[in-house]
Design an enzyme around this catalytic site. Sequence first.
Site, PDB file in Angstrom:
ATOM      1  N   HIS A 101      -1.048   3.432  -5.627  1.00 32.69           N
ATOM      2  CA  HIS A 101       0.305   3.415  -5.073  1.00 32.69           C
ATOM      3  C   HIS A 101       1.000   2.103  -5.414  1.00 32.69           C
ATOM      4  O   HIS A 101       0.698   1.063  -4.835  1.00 32.69           O
ATOM      5  CB  HIS A 101       0.248   3.633  -3.552  1.00 32.69           C
ATOM      6  CG  HIS A 101       1.589   3.597  -2.897  1.00 32.69           C
ATOM      7  ND1 HIS A 101       1.766   3.127  -1.615  1.00 32.69           N
ATOM      8  CD2 HIS A 101       2.816   3.970  -3.343  1.00 32.69           C
ATOM      9  CE1 HIS A 101       3.057   3.206  -1.307  1.00 32.69           C
ATOM     10  NE2 HIS A 101       3.701   3.713  -2.332  1.00 32.69           N
ATOM     11  N   ASN A 117       2.830   1.828   4.301  1.00 32.72           N
ATOM     12  CA  ASN A 117       3.780   2.771   4.883  1.00 32.72           C
ATOM     13  C   ASN A 117       3.392   3.201   6.289  1.00 32.72           C
ATOM     14  O   ASN A 117       4.259   3.522   7.104  1.00 32.72           O
ATOM     15  CB  ASN A 117       3.953   3.989   3.972  1.00 32.72           C
ATOM     16  CG  ASN A 117       4.827   3.684   2.775  1.00 32.72           C
ATOM     17  OD1 ASN A 117       5.557   2.703   2.763  1.00 32.72           O
ATOM     18  ND2 ASN A 117       4.750   4.519   1.755  1.00 32.72           N
ATOM     19  N   SER A 139       2.774   8.065  -2.255  1.00 31.49           N
ATOM     20  CA  SER A 139       2.929   7.159  -1.111  1.00 31.49           C
ATOM     21  C   SER A 139       2.522   7.829   0.193  1.00 31.49           C
ATOM     22  O   SER A 139       2.462   7.169   1.226  1.00 31.49           O
ATOM     23  CB  SER A 139       4.377   6.681  -1.005  1.00 31.49           C
ATOM     24  OG  SER A 139       5.250   7.786  -0.871  1.00 31.49           O
ATOM     25  N   GLU A 159      -1.743  -0.369  -3.805  1.00 28.72           N
ATOM     26  CA  GLU A 159      -2.768   0.188  -2.917  1.00 28.72           C
ATOM     27  C   GLU A 159      -3.655   1.115  -3.749  1.00 28.72           C
ATOM     28  O   GLU A 159      -3.147   2.025  -4.408  1.00 28.72           O
ATOM     29  CB  GLU A 159      -2.126   0.986  -1.781  1.00 28.72           C
ATOM     30  CG  GLU A 159      -1.391   0.146  -0.767  1.00 28.72           C
ATOM     31  CD  GLU A 159      -0.774   0.976   0.348  1.00 28.72           C
ATOM     32  OE1 GLU A 159      -0.840   0.537   1.500  1.00 28.72           O
ATOM     33  OE2 GLU A 159      -0.209   2.063   0.060  1.00 28.72           O
TER      34      GLU A 159
END
Length: 282
Positions: A140, A190, A119, A152
Amino acid sequence: MNIQTVGVLGAGLMGNGIAQVCAAAGLNVILRDINDAAVERGIAAISSNLDRLVSKQKISEQQKSAILGSIKGSTDINELAAADFIIEAATENLELKQKILKEIDGVSKPESIIASNTSSVSITKLAATLAQPGRLIGMHFFNPVPVMSLVEIIRGIQTTDATFAATDALAKKIGKAPIAVRNAPGFVVNRILCPMMNEAIFVLQEGLATREEIDAGMKLGANHPIGPLALTDLVGLDTFLSVMNVFYHDFNDSKYRPAPLLKEMVDAGYLGRKSGRGFYEY
């Protein structure tokens, strides 16, 4: 590329979720961890998840048996020689991931693709550990893996077009909605989400509102399913602090500095749900 067998390294929360969705899509899965107890916990978690789906009549007992029958637990990394696609789902630690990737590189087929479910760690940096860095990519997943549809797919500077195309196709095959992302700290979700969570901690630290009011504000005013402080507790304050430290270090920008209250709570051992206390008590 015809992907029939997927190797998953790490039978924890993310790894067993990835193994479950791959097996449910009709793929053979090798779920590897460092000891039998970890492998058994991972398979037990999958079985428990499938039991819930059976009770809700979303799958049958036969489908549950077929999914579990497609997953082979192992502690032997050499088993990954049979995998067409390998997903590393170890703890978010650069040195550990590099060590694991070197081990995978030594036993895997040269044509197999290797993905990291990171991440925050640089895909370009991870790829540099391989003899053929073009076969490494970021994949991800989001927690809980069987429920969250997003993946992702992160290209390092070395990642080949063929590696990306095969990964994109696999994500769709297992029922996920992939988005393509270039390598950068935090990638997309994120990068946007974590500074918001960090800002919520600053707001609490400054006494602008209570924890309940901050979370209610984002749930009712921004239609978020969970408030940022409760979400930080769910993620783990130590994990969240490590992500913010990566942002702060890699961007060299003060806007990513972790909130002092976050650092103090981690020092106190208030890590969220997993320790029984974070911004809330559990």
